[in-house]
Design an enzyme around this catalytic site. Structure first.
Site, mmCIF file in Angstrom:
data_model
loop_
_atom_site.group_PDB
_atom_site.id
_atom_site.type_symbol
_atom_site.label_atom_id
_atom_site.label_comp_id
_atom_site.label_asym_id
_atom_site.label_seq_id
_atom_site.Cartn_x
_atom_site.Cartn_y
_atom_site.Cartn_z
ATOM 1 C CG ASP A 452 -14.703 -21.479 50.402
ATOM 2 O OD1 ASP A 452 -13.889 -22.400 50.348
ATOM 3 O OD2 ASP A 452 -15.238 -20.978 49.400
ATOM 4 C CG ASP A 747 -15.316 -17.523 47.288
ATOM 5 O OD1 ASP A 747 -14.324 -18.091 46.779
ATOM 6 O OD2 ASP A 747 -15.259 -16.965 48.391
ATOM 7 C CG ASP A 751 -13.269 -22.245 45.068
ATOM 8 O OD1 ASP A 751 -12.281 -22.893 45.459
ATOM 9 O OD2 ASP A 751 -13.641 -21.190 45.595
#
Length: 1026
Positions: A452, A747, A751
């Site tokens: 990310d 997070d 996900d």
């Protein structure tokens, strides 16, 4: 070797039951099953726990779906009455703990209504729904209603590990032999001389057991610390009138808990207020469909997860009174899943154990035959036997058993656990929490990281840096914005900020303003506060009717509020290019809504692109007035554009260097983000991720690629922008299909599938939801990309450390087996006694594992390619070193054994004892120097970093010191005699020559392209002679 180990292969993640059963049944030679399998999951216990869990889930399912109105009506007359005890009454409460637990567990809405709903329950547990629990009451609430902790297995004491170490079959046999030896020895040779041999064996066994128990006990303490860290979960509550974060272990009945997407419900409770709350109850009931919780269905159960929406709940039941507590009790036993290396080394130990058993039997048979032949040639012949003969045969048997002790490398699979435990402990200090043992191994193998952007590559400290409003761009200057807006425009902007937010502005204990929520939300609310907005005023003037929380798929958040004149107003904010398409009008400088022409759309798009090229995250703030509240979803069109904000999130210091380190290590870094492509590319270039020839692609384009085009472009993808969670999952899945070992950061709740699908899932400890953490293998506690690089480094260190130990131990195995067997065949006696072999076993097993399996990583590890999925664990370079050192030691010890007296000019009655002591001493020093050699499998410089590993230095010092004591002071027990300084020097020189030999061996090329440990050198890698 690979053919022999085909039954000893399991997947690193989610291994099949068949593979786990197959390798267990293939392990046949085990000295101490209790110790060998202590850290391995018990399949029978797991099956039993699964059965218990299914029973609890069925019970809960009945409560969820069978407690219909008719059943409640039938049961109403038989409903149990709970009598209030004096203890509860005196504490100031008006309801029993069991009554609350029963009401929530059985979803008894009738009892809840009868009690006055959440407000009535709050009165009964003496709490204000607005102020929350007072800190001064925590102790009494825990005393009356219990603590929010679950039953755990009691910690194992040190004596338990001592007892476990004594379960070794070979040690038990040796203890019996020692006792018999003492009895026969005292009868034939008198006291105390007759006790020496047997007592020596007993003392050696005690030493082995104590060292083993201490090592295992320390290891268990490390795992206990890790388990404690894994269970640390914090939750937002209102206490003493303030919003604050507390550990779920500290929750008490009466606490007002704030829940948001991705949270785990920390205790049983009832719904107070909230929006669109959807709960995933699959962990409890087994049902996959989410449950909608509201005032009509107000019950929340501990252990379930918030899938959507937000809410406040009143805690009614904690700890073991909850169904989750009972379920957790079944999960507290069963052990860890085995790791691939543990399984593989169990296979190696089994194969070598079978060979060792064969050698031990042959040695005993040969010694017995030679003894009988020698006996037959004496005067008395074969018919006359004495107690001395029995003692000799007993010694032969003890030697054979001790050969098995040395030959079965029980320490191989246990060294894996030791190395993994050490690495996990060190990583925890470096802000990475490893949740699964197997992840420690996989960490050294991943070939790409799908990371990310927000919070991982960037600091996660977001601020609104630029704003486009009324066709003007305004930039932040210090702590202020000078927008110079008309009052109507400013009012609209403040409404759009404070009405449509998932965050809250609260006061902390010191009275300071604190913004709670995601970094993006905090940045926008901070911007609103700078404009002079007040959240309480906005909430009083406009009532929120409906909320559609931010969603990773839709990339927007919407809210419906009441407005003057009975009308309603919908606000929306989100990804600029998506929300801009929903707009038909734009606010002008006077606050009026004017048509958004194609020309103006192009101008706004150009502004968005300009913001994005400066690495700013862009959001559009829009609104629309409606005559009445819509029945379904909020509208997707007809909005008026208020402003475009550009949010700055600076790149973390050190990220560029960390990315460069990954690239040097053969690891491709891919950035997967929800930002638009221009922002993503700008950040990726700043971090060094997007390089010449690399591809930046949008999620929508990627997911629509035909399979053959997707396979072709996959290796080149370095940036994926505007991605959905499904895109990340698809990327991971396809990368694994082309042979990549994939690490993924995540997070959010969405996900979880990608984290679960990847070879190693990395959840963010600060920004990550509990759902993401539960699906991850490693939690990056500081959300820092540099920590991920550290994880890779330790993963590689674990793998190579175990290779070093295997090389060292196999060398000792080969030499000890062959020297004793050959000597027995030729001379009729073994040069190494049972006591000496037990000491050698401790050097190569427990102490060797401590020295070699716990070495910290060096920088050179990150200048080589990752370990391949199919790389052979025992490499050609390792075989070369093992065979070369074994041949040298066998030649030297063989010459000493057969010609030592002549070469060393040993005469006199003690010449044999001196020679055997020299052989034993030389053998030990060969192992000491070979342990140093084993620090590097391929490189010549074995001293680099040696003195920074205090464990290695301590083990070396202890080994040499104790060897000196054994030879010089414990001769009566160890069958040694004191040596002259010349003989000591000879033994040390014989051992030291192995280091010169190691240099020569490492000059022999055996690998075609691979380096010593399965790594391939990169062009920038260190030379082999470094």
């Amino acid at each position: 070797m690979s053919n022999l180990l085909k039954d000893f292969e399991v997947e690193a993640k989610n291994p099949s039951l068949e593979a786990r059963q197959r390798w267990r049944s293939s392990v046949s030679i085990v000295k101490n099953r209790a110790r060998r399998f202590r850290m391995i999951s018990n399949l029978e216990k797991l099956a039993e726990n699964e059965k218990k869990r299914c029973q609890i889930q069925e019970k809960i399912r009945v409560a969820f779906y069978v407690q219909k109105a008719a059943l409640q009506f039938i049961d109403a007359g038989a409903r149990r009455e709970y009598k209030l005890t004096d203890e509860v009454r005196q504490a100031g409460f008006h309801v029993e703990a069991d009554e609350l637990a029963s009401m929530v567990r059985n979803h008894d809405t009738r009892s809840l209504t009868k009690s006055g709903g959440p407000e009535g329950i709050a009165q009964k547990v003496s709490v204000s729904l607005t102020e929350g629990v007072r800190s001064s009451e925590l102790h009494i609430r825990e005393k009356i209603y219990g603590a929010n902790r679950y039953a755990e297995k009691p910690a194992r004491s040190f004596l338990t590990f001592v007892w476990e170490a004594l379960q070794d079959v070979t040690l038990i046999i040796l203890m019996v032999c020692a006792v018999v030896s003492i009895g026969v020895g005292v009868a034939t040779e008198g006291f105390p001389k007759g006790m020496y041999d047997g007592t020596g064996i007993l003392l050696s066994i005690i030493l082995v057991v104590m060292v083993t128990a201490i090592s295992d006990y320390r290891q268990s303490l490390q795992f206990r610390d890790l388990d404690r860290e894994k269970k640390k979960i914090n939750i937002q509550v209102t206490r003493d009138g303030n919003r604050q974060e507390v550990s779920i272990d500290d929750l008490v009945v009466g606490d007002v808990v704030h829940l948001s997407i991705g949270d785990r419900v920390p205790a049983d409770g009832v719904f107070i207020s909230g929006y669109n709350l959807e709960i995933d109850e699959s962990s409890l009931s087994g049902e996959s469909e989410p449950s909608h919780v509201n005032k009509d269905k107000p019950f929340l159960l501990s252990g379930t997860k918030v899938q959507n929406g937000s809410a406040k709940m009143l805690v009614t039941t904690v700890g073991m009174r909850t169904e989750w507590g009972k379920l957790m009790e079944t999960l507290s036993e069963g052990g860890e899943d085995e790791t691939p290396l543990q399984v593989k080394l169990n296979g190696v130990a089994t194969i070598i154990g079978k060979i060792g058993l064969g050698f031990a039997v042959l040695t005993f048979v040969v010694l017995c035959i030679r003894f009988v032949i020698g006996k037959a040639s004496t005067t008395g012949g074969i018919t006359q036997w004495s107690s001395e003969d029995a003692l000799t045969l007993l010694d032969y048997f003890a030697i054979a058993v001790t050969i098995i002790v040395v030959a079965v490398p029980e320490g191989l699979p246990l060294a894996v656990t030791l190395s993994l435990a050490f690495a996990m402990k060190q990583l925890m200090r470096d802000r990475a929490l490893v949740r699964h043992l197997a992840a420690c191994e996989t960490m050294g193998s991943f070939t790409c990281i799908c990371t990310d952007k927000t919070g991982t590559l960037t600091t996660n400290h977001m601020v609104v840096n630029k704003v486009w409003i009324c066709e003007n761009i305004k930039e932040r200057r210090g702590e202020s914005f000078e927008l110079n807006l008309a009052e109507q425009v400013k009012s609209l902007l403040i409404q759009a900020i404070f009405q449509n937010t998932g965050s809250e502005v609260v006061k902390d204990k010191e009275g300071k303003t604190q913004i709670l929520g995601s970094p993006t939300e905090r940045a926008i609310l901070e911007f609103g506060l700078l404009l002079g907005g007040d959240v309480d005023t906005q909430r009083r003037e406009h009532k929120i009717l409906k909320i559609e929380p931010f969603n990773s798929d839709k990339k927007k958040m919407s809210v419906l509020t009441s407005h003057s004149g009975g009308k309603v107003r919908a606000f929306c904010k989100g990804a600029s290019e998506i929300v801009l398409k929903m707009c038909e009008k734009v606010v002008d400088s006077s606050g009026e809504s004017v048509p958004l022409s194609g020309e103006k759309i192009a101008a706004v798009s150009e502004v968005i692109e300009g913001f994005a090229s400066e690495a700013l995250r862009t959001l559009c703030l829009v609104y629309t007035d409606l005559d009445e509240a819509p029945g379904g979803d909020l509208p997707d069109g007809g909005y008026t554009l208020v402003a475009v904000v550009g949010i700055k999130d600076p790149v973390r210091p050190g990220v560029r260097e960390a990315v460069q380190t990954c690239q040097n290590a053969g690891i491709t870094v891919r950035m997967v983000t929800g930002d638009n492509i221009s922002t993503a590319k700008a950040i990726a270039k700043e971090c060094g991720i997007l390089t010449a020839g690399g591809v930046a692609i949008e999620g929508s384009e990627f997911r629509n690629l035909p399979p053959h085009e997707m396979r072709a472009v996959l290796p080149k993808i370095q940036v994926m922008a505007r991605s959905l969670p499904l895109d990340k999952h698809t990327l991971v899945n396809n990368l694994r299909k082309i042979g990549e070992v994939v690490a993924v950061t995540g997070d959010g709740t969405n996900d979880a599938p990608a984290l679960h699908e990847s070879d190693i899932g990395l959840a963010m400890g600060i920004a990550g939801t509990e759902v993401a953490k539960e699906n991850a293998d490693v939690i990056i506690m500081d959300d820092n990309f540099a920590t991920i690089v550290n994880v890779a480094k330790w993963g590689r260190a674990v793998y190579i450390n175990i290779q070093k130990f295997v090389q060292f131990q196999l060398t000792v195995n080969v030499v000890a087996l062959i020297i004793n067997f050959v000597s027995a065949c030729i001379t009729g006696s073994a040069p190494l006694t049972a006591v000496q072999l037990l000491w050698v076993n401790m050097i190569m097993d427990t102490l060797g594992a401590l020295a070699l399996a716990t070495e910290p990583p060096n920088e050179g590890l990150m200048k080589r390619q990752p370990i391949g999925r199919t790389a052979s664990f025992i490499t050609r370079a390792m075989w070369r070193n093992i065979i070369g050192q074994s041949i040298y030691q066998l030649i030297v010890l063989g010459i000493l054994n057969f010609y030592g007296k002549q070469i060393l000019n040993l005469n006199g009655p003690d010449s044999t004892a001196v020679l055997n002591t020299i052989i034993f001493n030389s053998f030990v020093f060969c192992q000491v120097f070979n342990e140093v050699n084993s620090r590097e499998i391929e490189k010549i410089n074995v001293f680099a970093g040696m003195f920074s590993s205090w464990v290695f230095v301590a083990v070396m010092t202890a080994t040499i010191g104790f060897q000196l004591i054994i030879v010089e002071l414990l001769g009566a027990f160890a069958s040694t005699v004191p040596l002259s300084w010349q003989h000591w020097l000879l033994c040390i020189v014989i051992g030291a020559i192995s280091m010169i030999l190691a240099v020569g061996l490492k000059c022999i090329p055996v690998e075609s392209t691979s380096h010593h440990d399965g790594y391939e050198l990169l062009p920038s890698g260190p030379s082999d002679s470094a």
